[in-house]
Design a protein around this motif. Structure first.
Motif, PDB file in Angstrom:
ATOM      1  N   ALA A 185       0.822  -1.206   0.000  1.00  0.00           N
ATOM      2  CA  ALA A 185       0.000   0.000   0.000  1.00  0.00           C
ATOM      3  C   ALA A 185       0.858   1.258   0.000  1.00  0.00           C
ATOM      4  O   ALA A 185       0.567   2.230  -0.697  1.00  0.00           O
ATOM      5  CB  ALA A 185      -0.930  -0.003   1.213  1.00  0.00           C
ATOM      6  N   ASP A 190      -1.013   4.572  -1.713  1.00  0.00           N
ATOM      7  CA  ASP A 190      -2.413   4.512  -1.301  1.00  0.00           C
ATOM      8  C   ASP A 190      -2.507   4.705   0.217  1.00  0.00           C
ATOM      9  O   ASP A 190      -2.484   3.747   0.990  1.00  0.00           O
ATOM     10  CB  ASP A 190      -3.012   3.158  -1.705  1.00  0.00           C
ATOM     11  N   ARG A 193      -5.533   2.988   2.046  1.00  0.00           N
ATOM     12  CA  ARG A 193      -5.339   1.546   2.188  1.00  0.00           C
ATOM     13  C   ARG A 193      -4.280   1.241   3.244  1.00  0.00           C
ATOM     14  O   ARG A 193      -4.443   0.328   4.062  1.00  0.00           O
ATOM     15  CB  ARG A 193      -4.920   0.945   0.841  1.00  0.00           C
ATOM     16  N   GLU A 196      -5.801   1.665   6.592  1.00  0.00           N
ATOM     17  CA  GLU A 196      -6.763   0.589   6.843  1.00  0.00           C
ATOM     18  C   GLU A 196      -6.056  -0.703   7.248  1.00  0.00           C
ATOM     19  O   GLU A 196      -6.472  -1.392   8.193  1.00  0.00           O
ATOM     20  CB  GLU A 196      -7.594   0.339   5.581  1.00  0.00           C
ATOM     21  N   VAL A 197      -4.979  -1.041   6.533  1.00  0.00           N
ATOM     22  CA  VAL A 197      -4.224  -2.252   6.856  1.00  0.00           C
ATOM     23  C   VAL A 197      -3.601  -2.126   8.235  1.00  0.00           C
ATOM     24  O   VAL A 197      -3.617  -3.075   9.038  1.00  0.00           O
ATOM     25  CB  VAL A 197      -3.133  -2.528   5.793  1.00  0.00           C
TER      26      VAL A 197
END
Length: 219
Positions: A185, A190, A193, A196-197
């Motif tokens: 990511a 990103d 992302r 989020e990860v």
């Protein structure tokens, strides 16, 4: 307040004691013996006392009046509070890393991922140095020194909690997968992302730690 940067003999003693504590060599609830530690390191008790005070300021030791310094005992509340802070900081760092990363940053993160895989396949127990190295590489990519200062203090307290618990190879595998997904990511730029990860990664670690704290220390 950020702890002072240790220098000279005291700094070396801080580093040595930090490694002893983070590796789990001194168990949770166990007292740090100044005399034994000074003899082991071949130094006087003065630098040992300074090192103990430094680690206490970082939350890695607890000073008990008239009794000495002890490795703190983990509980579910402490885990939750630490992860509330760590999640806020590291999700922000992951997003910044995706925006600011260089090719060298990505290469450094992938190198740590590869070494972590090798260590895991070799059957080594939770490699705290490599876990810290990965998150530090991500912080370097984020290029936010103030966030990095605070994250590193929280990170090592989490490592301390993990050092007292049972080994969990499936959990280690999942963490390595998370690290590799983070690099993907970040490399792709990103930020959403990456954050989020990171959030999912830290939540899974928090849940695992809370469960392990309830199960007691490793045998």
């Amino acid at each position: 307040m950020t702890p002072p940067i240790p220098l000279g003999l005291t700094g070396q003693t801080v580093d040595a004691l930090r490694e002893i504590v983070l590796s789990g060599e001194v168990s949770a609830g166990q007292r740090v013996n100044e005399v034994e530690l000074a003899a082991r390191l071949g130094i006087s008790r003065g630098p040992v006392r300074e090192a103990i005070r430094q680690l206490a300021s970082e939350g890695l030791l607890v000073l008990v009046p008239n009794r000495g310094a002890y490795v703190p005992v983990a509980d579910a509340t402490e885990v939750t509070l630490l992860f509330e802070l760590r999640t806020a900081l590291e999700c922000a760092a992951a997003g910044l890393a995706a925006a600011r990363r260089s090719e060298a940053d990505v290469t450094a993160m992938r190198a740590v991922c590869a070494e972590s895989r090798r260590s895991h396949r070799a059957g080594e127990r939770f490699p705290h140095r490599l876990d810290l190295a990965f998150h530090n590489a991500l912080l370097d990519a984020a290029a936010s020194p103030r966030i990095a200062e605070q994250v590193r203090l929280v990170q090592q307290r989490v490592v301390l909690l993990r050092s007292a618990l049972r080994d969990d190879p499936p959990h280690q595998t999942a963490s390595l997968d998370d690290h590799e997904a983070l690099v993907d990511a970040v490399e792709a730029g990103d930020g959403a992302r990456a954050a989020e990860v990171m959030r999912a990664h830290l939540e899974r670690v928090r849940v695992q730690l809370v469960a392990e704290v309830g199960a007691g220390p490793r045998s």
